[in-house]
Design an enzyme around this catalytic site. Structure first.
Site, short mmCIF file in Angstrom:
data_model
loop_
_atom_site.label_atom_id
_atom_site.label_comp_id
_atom_site.label_asym_id
_atom_site.label_seq_id
_atom_site.Cartn_x
_atom_site.Cartn_y
_atom_site.Cartn_z
CD1 TRP A 100 -1.94 -2.23 2.07
CD2 TRP A 100 -2.77 -1.61 0.07
NE1 TRP A 100 -2.84 -3.18 1.65
CE2 TRP A 100 -3.35 -2.84 0.45
CE3 TRP A 100 -3.13 -1.03 -1.14
CZ2 TRP A 100 -4.30 -3.49 -0.36
CZ3 TRP A 100 -4.06 -1.69 -1.94
CH2 TRP A 100 -4.63 -2.89 -1.55
CG ASP A 167 -3.29 3.68 4.30
OD1 ASP A 167 -4.36 3.46 4.89
OD2 ASP A 167 -2.93 3.04 3.28
CE LYS A 191 -8.53 -3.73 3.76
NZ LYS A 191 -7.44 -2.83 3.39
#
Ligand SMILES: *Cc1c(COP(=O)(O)O)cnc(C)c1O
Length: 351
Positions: A100, A167, A191
């Site tokens: 990511w 993030d 998530k």
């Protein structure tokens, strides 16, 4: 219905109460006699949902009125591009700790110059780099608090003199943090916060003054903020369901959530470390509390173990294709009972 132990990495387990409330709202939203997904997002019922959904994250993180939050679409992945669009004027610094983070760096590179302050790519992202220096002439520093794929997590954040962006897609609201260290926090809902389809962005208002580029409206944080997250039609269902999860988090309390999460990861890592057939893949001190990655020392036994898990109603533990092995995600809504069920299968495992 039999109990399924859901260890999926995302979309992932949510509190059953939040799902029940969302089902109710799909049938009859706030007594309107209509479904949540067939009424105007500008009606007073949904405006109130959005207002509450924007307030709660700040409350839970202990942030004051110098911060605001918005619910956007495009996933965390769109933030990889939106952040540099708004804030990369000359140079940005990134911590490269996984897939990511790498994607975020790639997007930023399209809009300006990027500097990787440190990377753990040399060891397949199995640790968190430490003692790196952040360039003070960068526009911002970007990090990923939890590496969903590799099972590593930042257990502390650097002192940073420039704006720090993070993030937090896979560990937001999982532990107590000093959120005021950050100028921007974002998280895809799917998530630890809700269903797929919305992304929470929390910004310190003062950061907006740094925007100089001409930006398309949909990518401009100022536009979404000034329209109170209703510039265009928001993802009404995802926001509603996220609000139910946020209420559950607030009622439970972040301290209790953190202590349950601490217990869950301890139980599982303890088994991994003491079981002769398994081993962890991440460096011990950087192990994630949210995504526990591990392998069988002898890969040959993988199928047998997967079969035993299946028989015990354990789902979602297959590792990401770039790491292999297994990944058990222990998000907030996963109960200790489920971790115990997995540990029991591991303990009884005889290849
Ligand atoms: C899943 C994930 C993403 C990607 O999220 P999308 O909403 O699918 O774009 C980004 N960052 C982290 C840390 C993730 O876990």
């Amino acid at each position: 219905m039999k109990k399924i132990h859901n260890f999926s990495a995302g979309p992932a387990i949510l509190p059953s109460q939040a799902i029940q409330n969302s089902i109710e709202a799909l049938k009859n939203f706030e007594g309107t006699g209509l479904s949540l997904i067939e009424v105007s997002h500008r009606g007073k019922e949904f405006v109130e949902v959005m207002n509450n959904a924007r307030k709660l994250p700040l409350e839970i993180l202990g942030l004051g009125s110098d911060y605001e939050s918005i619910f956007l679409q495009g996933g965390a992945s769109l933030q990889f591009c939106m952040i540099p669009f708004n804030f990369l004027n000359s140079k940005a610094s990134y911590l490269k700790t996984g897939v990511w983070a790498s994607n975020a760096i790639k997007e930023a590179g399209l809009l300006g110059s990027t500097q990787v302050v440190a990377s753990s790519e040399d060891k397949n992202f199995s640790y968190i780099p430490k003692n790196y220096k952040i360039n003070e002439d960068s526009d911002y520093f970007h990090c990923t608090s939890n590496n969903t794929i590799y099972g590593t997590q930042m257990h502390s954040f650097p002192e940073c003199k420039i704006p720090m962006f993070c993030d937090m897609s896979s560990d937001i609201f999982s532990r107590k943090i000093d959120a005021s260290k950050f100028d921007l926090i974002y998280a895809g809902a799917q998530k630890n916060m809700g269903p797929a389809g919305t992304t929470l962005v929390i910004l310190k208002k003062s950061i907006l003054e740094k925007i100089t580029r001409k930006i398309p409206s949909m990518l401009d944080y100022r536009v979404h903020l000034s329209k109170e997250s209703m510039y265009n039609t928001p993802s009404v269902f995802a926001v509603y369901c996220s609000l139910q999860v946020l209420k559950w988090i607030k009622d439970k309390g972040i301290e209790k959530i953190e202590s349950d999460n601490r217990t869950k990861q301890q139980i599982l890592y303890n088994e991994i470390d003491n079981n002769e057939f398994f081993e962890g893949t991440a460096m011990v001190e950087d192990r994630s509390w949210m995504n526990v990655t591990f392998v069988l020392k002898n890969e040959k036994h993988t199928e047998k173990f997967m079969q035993l898990c299946k028989e015990a109603n354990i789902v979602g533990i297959k590792g990401h294709r770039s790491v292999g092995g297994f990944r058990a995600s222990l998000y907030n809504a996963l109960e200790i009972e489920s971790v115990n069920a997995l540990v029991e299968v591991m303990r009884n495992f005889k290849p």
